[in-house]
Scaffold this motif. Structure first.
Motif, short mmCIF file in Angstrom:
data_model
loop_
_atom_site.label_atom_id
_atom_site.label_comp_id
_atom_site.label_asym_id
_atom_site.label_seq_id
_atom_site.Cartn_x
_atom_site.Cartn_y
_atom_site.Cartn_z
N ARG A 4 0.87 -1.19 0.00
CA ARG A 4 0.00 0.00 0.00
C ARG A 4 0.90 1.24 0.00
O ARG A 4 2.07 1.16 0.38
N VAL A 5 0.36 2.36 -0.43
CA VAL A 5 1.17 3.56 -0.59
C VAL A 5 0.54 4.73 0.15
O VAL A 5 -0.68 4.96 0.04
N LEU A 6 1.36 5.44 0.90
CA LEU A 6 0.95 6.72 1.51
C LEU A 6 1.90 7.76 0.92
O LEU A 6 3.10 7.75 1.20
N ASP A 7 1.35 8.63 0.07
CA ASP A 7 2.19 9.58 -0.66
C ASP A 7 2.11 10.97 -0.03
O ASP A 7 1.04 11.58 -0.02
N ALA A 8 3.25 11.47 0.48
CA ALA A 8 3.26 12.81 1.09
C ALA A 8 3.41 13.91 0.05
O ALA A 8 3.29 15.09 0.38
N SER A 9 3.67 13.56 -1.18
CA SER A 9 3.85 14.60 -2.21
C SER A 9 2.49 15.09 -2.70
O SER A 9 1.44 14.57 -2.31
N SER A 10 2.52 16.07 -3.59
CA SER A 10 1.24 16.57 -4.12
C SER A 10 0.85 15.88 -5.43
O SER A 10 -0.08 16.31 -6.11
N ALA A 11 1.54 14.78 -5.78
CA ALA A 11 1.29 14.14 -7.09
C ALA A 11 -0.11 13.54 -7.23
O ALA A 11 -0.64 13.49 -8.33
N HIS A 12 -0.71 13.08 -6.15
CA HIS A 12 -1.95 12.29 -6.28
C HIS A 12 -3.11 12.83 -5.45
O HIS A 12 -4.04 12.10 -5.15
N ARG A 13 -3.06 14.10 -5.10
CA ARG A 13 -4.07 14.61 -4.14
C ARG A 13 -5.46 14.79 -4.75
O ARG A 13 -6.44 14.89 -4.01
N THR A 14 -5.51 14.86 -6.07
CA THR A 14 -6.84 14.92 -6.69
C THR A 14 -6.99 13.77 -7.70
O THR A 14 -7.86 13.81 -8.56
N ALA A 15 -6.13 12.76 -7.56
CA ALA A 15 -6.14 11.67 -8.55
C ALA A 15 -7.24 10.66 -8.23
O ALA A 15 -7.48 10.33 -7.06
N GLY A 16 -7.89 10.15 -9.27
CA GLY A 16 -8.89 9.11 -9.08
C GLY A 16 -8.25 7.85 -8.49
O GLY A 16 -7.09 7.55 -8.78
#
Ligand SMILES: NC(=O)C1=CN([C@@H]2O[C@H](COP(=O)(O)OP(=O)(O)OC[C@H]3O[C@@H](n4cnc5c(N)ncnc54)[C@H](OP(=O)(O)O)[C@@H]3O)[C@@H](O)[C@H]2O)C=CC1
Ligand SMILES: CC(=O)N[C@@H](CCC(=O)OP(=O)(O)O)C(=O)O
Length: 326
Positions: free
Chosen positions: A77-89
């Protein structure tokens, strides 16, 4: 019992170091560490990313996207602290207190995106108000942010703390106080709109100053066109966050919280978020304010809280604060 294995990709950076410090001493997790000499070696990273139960990405957006593409193990599983996926489906938004569904969504998700620091401050104030229909989704909002320099990551921290390379030109944002994003575009605007329930991005003006960490986010409102009182805005926020461990809606007595002056650094080292509603004497104007540590509830504290929600460990009462200056 096998302990959940956690790999922090980018653990030498500002956010990564703070997450690591918060997880030190946790007997209910196993931290997988990369050989510091190979921390940017794609093969070493690929191996650890695919051995982890949760990979925590503390990387700039492009590298975070590459890291997600390297993961072939369907159990990681992934917890991404960057802004790459904050509005990603397909990605859950890692703000457990935001709606009644948020914790369940984070717990069930394979991919969780940790919110941005300014966005956390703005969305925490706005979402309960749009959900209660006190703010229309198309209301023309302005958001102002005031951040310590650690929000600019390693490059700005080094520039402030005298570690910049003598041959390199100074960081344009270093100094006692700078207004920036004066193109009136900032990466947090789409995130604010999507998760605050707005149909258009707010006008966002961020500022950075010569203190290390801690921030204020302010939203001024003309109450006449909204047909609402400051007391009602406060009541809705207080009801929404009642019982939350990390979010406090500060008392509102006759139009004023107790603090007539706000220091952005007051919550440093914690995972707390304070929300204030100020009102002008005639009740025409309100100012919504949030205060948080950009490295705490604005990044690493929130990430560790999300990790625990993902793993069903939130109720264990772990501390999500850490000494300042890590
Ligand atoms: N600082 C803050 O307040 C917040 C930051 N974030 C987000 O967290 C993420 C990380 O930010 P931050 O910690 O500030 O940034 P930093 O620049 O401090 O840290 C990024 C780290 O990633 C390392 N890195 C760079 N390229 C690679 C690579 N190919 N493989 C592995 N590691 C690599 C960097 O190493 P090196 O320095 O040697 O290049 C550095 O240690 C960003 O996406 C940011 O948007 C989120 C919320 C708040
Ligand atoms: C002062 C400063 O430069 N702040 C950063 C945002 C801080 C941050 O961490 O944003 P993310 O959470 O989206 O990474 C900026 O304005 O780009």
């Amino acid at each position: 019992m096998t302990l959940p294995r956690i790999f922090i990709d980018g653990e030498a950076g500002t956010t990564g170091l703070q997450i690591r410090a918060r997880l030190e001493g946790r007997g209910d997790l196993r931290l997988l560490s990369i050989d510091p000499a190979r921390r940017k070696d794609p093969e070493a990273r690929r191996e650890l990313l695919n051995s982890a139960d949760v990979a925590v990405l503390c990387l700039h957006d492009d590298v975070a996207r590459e890291a997600v593409a390297m993961i072939e193990n369907p159990a990681t599983r992934v917890l991404d602290a960057s802004s790459a996926h904050r509005t990603a489906g397909g990605w859950a938004y890692g703000f457990p207190e935001l709606t009644r569904q948020s914790r369940g969504e984070i717990r069930a998700a394979r991919h969780v995106s940790n919110p941005g620091c300014y966005a956390t401050g703005a969305i925490a104030l706005l979402r309960p108000l749009t959900d209660a229909a006190l703010l229309p989704p198309d209301y023309p909002l302005s958001v102002q942010g005031f951040s310590g320099y650690s929000g600019g990551g390693r490059a700005l921290v080094d520039a402030h703390e005298g570690r910049a390379h003598p041959d390199e030109p100074g960081h344009p944002m270093a100094g006692p106080f700078k207004s920036y994003a004066l193109t009136l575009t900032h990466k947090h605007q789409p995130e604010m709109a999507a998760h605050a329930g707005l149909s258009q991005p707010p006008l966002f003006t961020p500022h950075v100053g010569g203190w290390r960490q801690g921030m204020l986010v302010q939203i001024p409102l003309h109450l006449g066109p909204l047909g609402v009182t400051a007391a009602r805005l406060h009541e809705v926020l207080a009801d929404h966050y009642a019982g939350e461990r990390f979010i406090r809606v500060m008392p509102f007595e006759r139009g004023q919280p107790a603090d007539p002056i706000l220091d952005p650094q007051a919550l440093n080292g914690t995972n707390e978020l304070e929300l204030f509603v100020y009102a002008s004497p005639g009740g025409d104007h309100a100012l919504l304010v949030s205060r948080l540590d950009n490295l705490g509830k604005g990044a690493s504290g929130a990430a560790v809280q999300n990790l625990d929600v993902m793993l069903g460990l939130e109720g264990a009462g772990h501390r999500y604060g850490v000494a300042e200056g890590v």
